[in-house]
Design a protein around this motif. Structure first.
Motif, short mmCIF file in Angstrom:
data_model
loop_
_atom_site.label_atom_id
_atom_site.label_comp_id
_atom_site.label_asym_id
_atom_site.label_seq_id
_atom_site.Cartn_x
_atom_site.Cartn_y
_atom_site.Cartn_z
N LEU A 3 0.83 -1.20 0.00
CA LEU A 3 0.00 0.00 0.00
C LEU A 3 0.87 1.26 0.00
O LEU A 3 0.56 2.22 -0.69
CB LEU A 3 -0.95 -0.02 1.21
CG LEU A 3 -1.95 1.13 1.29
CD1 LEU A 3 -2.82 1.19 0.05
CD2 LEU A 3 -2.81 1.00 2.53
N GLN A 4 1.96 1.24 0.74
CA GLN A 4 2.84 2.40 0.80
C GLN A 4 3.53 2.62 -0.56
O GLN A 4 3.66 3.75 -1.02
CB GLN A 4 3.89 2.22 1.90
CG GLN A 4 3.30 2.27 3.29
CD GLN A 4 4.32 1.90 4.35
OE1 GLN A 4 5.37 1.37 4.05
NE2 GLN A 4 3.97 2.18 5.61
N MET A 5 3.97 1.55 -1.22
CA MET A 5 4.62 1.67 -2.53
C MET A 5 3.63 2.18 -3.57
O MET A 5 3.96 3.02 -4.39
CB MET A 5 5.20 0.31 -2.96
CG MET A 5 6.36 -0.16 -2.10
SD MET A 5 7.76 0.95 -2.18
CE MET A 5 8.37 0.58 -3.77
N LEU A 6 2.41 1.66 -3.52
CA LEU A 6 1.38 2.10 -4.44
C LEU A 6 1.05 3.56 -4.22
O LEU A 6 0.91 4.33 -5.19
CB LEU A 6 0.13 1.23 -4.29
CG LEU A 6 -1.03 1.52 -5.24
CD1 LEU A 6 -0.61 1.34 -6.69
CD2 LEU A 6 -2.23 0.65 -4.91
N SER A 7 0.97 3.98 -2.99
CA SER A 7 0.68 5.39 -2.67
C SER A 7 1.81 6.29 -3.16
O SER A 7 1.56 7.36 -3.74
CB SER A 7 0.50 5.57 -1.16
OG SER A 7 -0.60 4.83 -0.71
#
Length: 168
Positions: A3-7
């Motif tokens: 989720l952090q990488m996608l954000s």
């Protein structure tokens, strides 16, 4: 973690839309846009309009006509179109225009192994006597015919003519 990488990827991508980064695809085949503040009256009216019809291309360098390239005499044309003595049919071929600067009545074809005299006949029955010149390739390969022979057979210069080839 995903989720952090996608954000992070989403934030970087969207920030490029804000004009902070240059467009990596800029100039790859795109036409430059005219300035928005240029009034229409400033457009050069002397520019020629876009062509709506294709231009005519003449045969040969310098715009030579087929007739000017064909140097065969009237006697040669009469002899070539005289009724052939007959002969054995070698087969059919699809023929296109050969070298238009090479004079004479000839057919370069894979239907013969040695140079010999013969004739070609169109589907419409027009016949012309030609020199049969061998070329490499299978018997089903196409042939090239002289300008003089094409004109004697009343074929168009861009025709792919089906010809019956006879020897003798």
């Amino acid at each position: 973690m995903k989720l952090q990488m996608l954000s992070a990827a989403l934030i970087v991508t969207l920030s490029a839309c804000g004009g902070h980064f240059s467009n990596p695809f800029e100039g790859l085949g795109a036409q430059p846009e005219p300035p928005i503040d240029e009034p229409l009256s400033d457009i050069d009216a002397t520019d020629p309009p876009a062509a709506t019809e294709p231009s005519v291309v003449e045969v040969g360098a310098g715009g030579q006509s087929a007739a000017s390239l064909d140097k065969t005499t009237e006697a040669e044309k009469q002899a070539a179109t005289a009724a052939p003595a007959g002969g054995s049919v070698l087969g059919t071929t699809i023929a296109s225009l050969g070298d238009p600067t090479e004079q004479g009545f000839w057919l370069r074809t894979p239907l013969v192994d040695t140079e010999t005299q013969g004739s070609v006949e169109t589907a419409g029955g027009a016949v012309v006597q030609v020199k049969l010149i061998p070329i490499d390739g299978p018997a089903s390969a196409g042939s090239r015919i002289s300008l003089a022979a094409m004109r004697a057979l009343d074929l168009g210069l861009t025709d792919l003519a089906t010809l019956t080839v006879s020897k003798g």
